[in-house]
Design a protein around this motif. Structure first.
Motif, PDB file in Angstrom:
ATOM      1  N   THR A  27       0.433  -5.320   6.764  1.00 45.93           N
ATOM      2  CA  THR A  27      -0.894  -4.118   6.251  1.00 45.93           C
ATOM      3  C   THR A  27      -1.877  -3.884   4.980  1.00 45.93           C
ATOM      4  OG1 THR A  27       1.033  -3.228   5.605  1.00 45.93           O
ATOM      5  CG2 THR A  27       1.554  -2.526   7.621  1.00 45.93           C
ATOM      6  N   LYS A  29      -4.324  -5.914   3.036  1.00 46.09           N
ATOM      7  CA  LYS A  29      -5.303  -6.772   3.097  1.00 46.09           C
ATOM      8  C   LYS A  29      -5.680  -7.419   2.156  1.00 46.09           C
ATOM      9  CE  LYS A  29      -5.515  -4.008   6.992  1.00 46.09           C
ATOM     10  NZ  LYS A  29      -5.636  -4.134   8.408  1.00 46.09           N
ATOM     11  N   GLN A  30      -5.064  -7.351   1.420  1.00 48.97           N
ATOM     12  CA  GLN A  30      -5.360  -8.777  -0.564  1.00 48.97           C
ATOM     13  C   GLN A  30      -4.051  -8.954  -0.196  1.00 48.97           C
ATOM     14  OE1 GLN A  30      -5.852  -5.413  -0.706  1.00 48.97           O
ATOM     15  NE2 GLN A  30      -7.899  -4.674  -0.457  1.00 48.97           N
ATOM     16  N   SER A  76      -4.372  -0.852  -1.238  1.00 52.41           N
ATOM     17  CA  SER A  76      -5.018  -2.348  -0.232  1.00 52.41           C
ATOM     18  C   SER A  76      -5.831  -1.188   0.299  1.00 52.41           C
ATOM     19  CB  SER A  76      -3.928  -2.133  -0.017  1.00 52.41           C
ATOM     20  OG  SER A  76      -4.745  -3.169   1.406  1.00 52.41           O
ATOM     21  N   ARG A  77      -6.124   0.002   0.862  1.00 53.54           N
ATOM     22  CA  ARG A  77      -6.833   0.612   1.553  1.00 53.54           C
ATOM     23  C   ARG A  77      -8.253   1.094   0.775  1.00 53.54           C
ATOM     24  NH1 ARG A  77      -3.392   4.966   4.468  1.00 53.54           N
ATOM     25  NH2 ARG A  77      -1.114   3.919   5.591  1.00 53.54           N
ATOM     26  N   ALA A 124     -10.270  -1.884   0.244  1.00 48.76           N
ATOM     27  CA  ALA A 124     -10.291  -2.711   0.675  1.00 48.76           C
ATOM     28  C   ALA A 124     -11.989  -2.692   1.344  1.00 48.76           C
ATOM     29  CB  ALA A 124      -9.302  -3.023   1.924  1.00 48.76           C
ATOM     30  N   ASP A 179     -11.193  -9.842  -2.677  1.00 46.52           N
ATOM     31  CA  ASP A 179      -9.189 -10.714  -2.447  1.00 46.52           C
ATOM     32  C   ASP A 179      -9.211 -10.779  -3.565  1.00 46.52           C
ATOM     33  OD1 ASP A 179      -9.609  -8.753   0.442  1.00 46.52           O
ATOM     34  OD2 ASP A 179     -10.343 -10.129   1.396  1.00 46.52           O
TER      35      ASP A 179
END
Length: 836
Positions: free
Chosen positions: A335, A337-338, A370-371, A374, A380
């Motif tokens: 969950t 993303k990075q 992270s959200r 993103a 990233d």
């Protein structure tokens, strides 16, 4: 519809190789991953039998609760069936019965030694158990044969006493053989039933597949099909470390309810798989199936990569509640993303082994960050992060929501922000995030989460005194009905314990854990003053002392006397505590807070009527119902502080009573909501009098302007009001001033001032002071007495309901004035020019 037919209608298990269930590959994988050293003192793998041991603290197995009984029972701390029947017929409380009853059995219990055969020959007695007529099976058969042939007196000539007792041929069956075929009574009955449907069945193969006669602390997996047997055993071994207590009866019922099931990795739900099971059994089944499904996913290669899943159980993360391991047991890091942030969190968790609370806050902060990242390009790559990315992360924390969608509190948002940036700092210090951009750093000035002003209408959490008086009137209901601990203590003892806890909460204002963890000798007497010795766990200040009243101390002594009498039947771990744990399986040696909270809730809900402050808007003026959810254990601490604030206890004294480190914390208890203060002002503005006691009502605004002027009432003198009450032209001789405007909320302060004036007059007379001093003091006393007499007569003429409202409004305003920081008499001493 049977379980078998239900399974046949469901789709096949979602596996990449469903035929593997039939060719033995899945069963072989399970056998290779079973733990051969699992509970070696309880599990017998040769006959698939589990026998709970009373020596194993994590098994819910113990001896019968009756002290003189040695029968093994499960769940722990229960009566065996024989003692349970006797206890139902006994008038004694359960605890007293357990301590004094001595069982004398009239039948053989499981695991007991049955009476021997009465046949004796040559001084040797037959050791086999009695079957009928006082004889064992073989001797009874011989006697019956000879009796039929009318040779009853001769059978003893050919009979010989047996020196051994053959065991039942069923593996691990503890019951002796009492049947010609060699079976025990239980299996003889089972074999007869089996022969009805299988007349040609042989004894030996049938007996080899039968489970032994099971006691409450045993279970056997033999009744299950071979594959299901391995699945259940594997699941139990995997779930065992994360169970607080292993309960054999739950597993035995689960095995019984799995009749007709062939595998646990089907898509059928737990409820359909075991429709007769209770919630406890379904919970156990769910844990077993979770472990088995995860194992099967690993077996067929569909499990997620190990780097993307954190097993919290392997890290030893247990919750602080009595339930056991905190859920979820695993965390899917996909969950996040990075990749760099995911690796940082995983490495920190493995190396630092954080607690469950710390990990939960950090994980929540990482997910929010992270959200936010993103949505921004280039995040990233940790080397490309910029200052604006930190701003976006902090903004996500500012607007964070709880899991239910409601706005999160300021403390929670500050906590997740602190945990996230602590993780970033760890990555830089440890070198795990050495590629992280130097610009990705929190600015203390710009990246702040401003604290929101608290809604003053919701500050007060104290239970109103009228409600506490209603609780006191229904104290006889506390501990009745649904009260925790009924299995251990008798009803009367349980009521006494919870009544003592309530009195301590109400009269001492200590936090619930501080009350529950009181030592057995918690009373100390010095100079005729009884003090409560307690430990402030929150601030880590131990052996604190709090003066208490004689009735409170007597309540403690009464319970302590009864508690000492109950000590033999209580767990030894709590011997040093006033309120010990009621079960040896408890996580701490003293009573758990959940016992107190749940019992208080059931008590409050059982009270027929609880009236709050004020009346409804109808013409009848019925009292309003009080919100029962506002009554909980910690609220009595607020009530204790508010009670002292209303009584005029000085701020520094109340700080010592509450054991606060900062006076600002105590100051909050003097705060009164704006709404209640406005209501109080509206009520009292109509009852203002002048210095002669004549009515002099005013508006709410005028009342507020002068309510802070002087300590014994309002003042309307312009220069004094402008100076905030510090510039009285006649030096605060209020009773002789035409601008003086007292109201009923000042009555206690005026009474106190009257006592001081009388004392000053006595002192002046003893000092042979000038006559004008005595006259001045006497005139002030007379004037103040006139004011108080007229106000009291006016209050006495009002209806009871209105008088009650004025008294409550007066309490509110006194509380507000007590919280003000200014001194009561703002006199300024000015030294003369040039003096030292």
């Amino acid at each position: 519809m049977s379980i078998s037919s239900a399974l046949s209608r469901l789709p096949a298990p979602r596996t990449e190789n469903a035929g593997d269930l039939n060719n033995g590959g899945w069963a072989a994988w399970l056998q290779g991953h079973l733990d051969p050293a699992w509970r070696p003192s309880e599990w017998r793998p040769d006959c698939w039998l589990f026998t709970g041991s009373v020596q194993e603290p994590r098994s819910s197995v113990s001896l019968c609760r009756t002290v003189a009984c040695d029968t093994v029972v499960s769940p722990a701390n229960a009566f065996c069936p024989f003692c349970k029947e006797e206890q139902k017929r006994s008038p004694l409380p359960a605890a007293e019965f357990a301590r004094t009853f001595v069982p004398v059995r009239n039948r053989v219990a499981f695991g007991g030694v049955p009476e021997q055969c009465r046949f004796t020959k040559g001084g040797q007695r037959c050791v086999r158990p009695r079957h009928c007529k006082g004889l064992c099976v073989m001797h009874y058969t011989q006697w019956k044969t000879h009796t039929t042939r009318k040779l009853a007196g001769q059978w003893e000539d050919t009979a010989v006493p047996y020196a051994d007792t053959p065991a039942c041929p069923v593996p691990a069956c503890p019951l002796p053989s009492v049947q010609v075929r060699g079976l025990c009574r239980h299996h003889a009955r089972c074999f007869r039933e089996h022969r009805r449907t299988h007349p040609d069945a042989a004894l030996a193969p049938w007996a080899a597949q039968q489970p032994p006669y099971l006691a409450p602390h045993q279970f056997s997996l033999l009744p299950l099909p071979e594959l299901l047997r391995y699945e259940v055993l594997y699941g139990l071994q995997q779930a065992d470390p994360w169970l607080r207590i292993f309960n054999p009866p739950h597993v035995r019922r689960m095995v019984r309810d799995l009749n007709g099931v062939t595998t646990l990795i089907s898509d059928i739900t737990d409820q359909h798989m075991c429709p007769r099971s209770t919630s406890d059994v379904l919970r156990m089944l769910g844990r077993v199936r979770t472990a088995v499904r995860a194992a099967h996913a690993e077996h067929i290669g569909t499990a997620p990569a190990k780097d993307d899943v954190l097993d919290l159980r392997a890290l030893g993360q247990r919750s602080r509640t009595p339930v056991g391991i905190r859920t979820p047991k695993t965390v899917d890091l996909r969950t996040i993303k990075q990749r760099w942030l995911r690796d940082l969190l995983r490495t920190w968790t493995i190396q630092q082994r954080p607690g469950a609370d710390e990990f939960g806050r950090t994980l929540r902060g990482v997910e929010l960050a992270s959200r936010a990242l993103a949505l921004r390009p280039g995040t990233d790559d940790p080397a490309r992060l910029r200052y604006d990315d930190v701003t976006a992360v902090v903004e996500a924390f500012r607007t964070a929501l709880k899991l239910d969608g409601e706005p999160a509190g300021w403390n929670y948002r500050m906590s997740i922000a602190s945990h996230f940036f602590a993780l970033i700092d760890y990555g830089r210090r440890s070198g795990v995030a050495n590629k992280l951009s130097a610009a990705f750093v929190r600015d203390p000035a710009a990246h702040r989460i401003p604290q929101e002003e608290a809604n003053e209408d919701e500050i007060g959490k104290a239970i109103p005194e009228p409600v506490i008086r209603q609780l006191d009137a229904h104290l006889d209901l506390l501990g009745r009905g649904r009260a925790r601990g009924r299995r251990t203590l008798a009803s009367e003892d349980l009521q006494l314990m919870y009544r003592t806890l309530y009195i301590l909460l109400r009269d001492t204002g200590r936090r619930p854990p501080e009350i529950l963890s009181l030592p057995r000798d918690c009373l100390e007497i010095r100079h005729d003053q009884t003090s409560l010795v307690w430990n402030n766990h929150k601030a880590r200040r131990h052996r604190r002392r709090l003066p208490i009243t004689a009735p409170t101390a007597q309540a403690i002594r009464t319970w302590r006397t009864r508690r000492d009498q109950l000590q033999p039947s209580l767990p030894h771990a709590g011997a040093d505590y006033l309120f010990p744990a009621l079960t040896p399986l408890a996580t701490r040696p003293y009573l758990h807070t959940s016992y107190l909270s749940e019992t208080l809730r059931h008590w409050v809900d059982s009270i027929p009527h609880l009236h709050g402050e004020g009346t409804d808007t109808d013409t009848q003026g019925n009292p309003l119902s009080f919100d029962r959810s506002l009554i909980y254990a910690y609220a009595f601490r607020h009530s204790y502080a508010q009670r002292h604030a209303d009584a005029g206890t000085p701020l520094d004294v109340l700080r010592e009573l509450m054991d606060h480190k900062s006076v600002s914390t105590t100051q909050r208890y003097y705060t009164v909501s704006l709404k209640r203060k406005r209501d109080a002002v509206t009520k009292l503005a109509a009852h203002v009098v002048d210095n002669h006691g004549r009515p002099s009502p005013c508006s709410d605004t005028a009342y507020e302007l002068r309510s802070v002027a002087v300590p014994y009432g309002g003042c309307t003198e312009p220069s004094n009001v402008k100076a905030g009450g510090s510039s009285c032209p006649i030096r605060f001789q209020c009773a002789g001033c035409g601008f003086y405007r007292p109201d009923p909320s000042y009555l206690p302060a005026i009474e106190q001032h009257l006592n001081e004036l009388r004392a000053d007059r006595e002192t002046a007379q003893a000092m042979d002071a000038a006559e004008f001093v005595i006259i001045n003091l006497t005139a002030q006393i007379t004037a103040f007495e006139q004011v108080t007499d007229r106000m009291r007569r006016h209050l006495a003429s009002l209806p009871a309901a209105e008088r009650q409202e004025i008294e409550e409004a007066s309490t509110v305003l006194r509380r507000a004035r007590a919280g003000n920081a200014h001194s009561l008499l703002p006199l300024t001493v000015i030294s003369s020019t040039g003096s030292a």
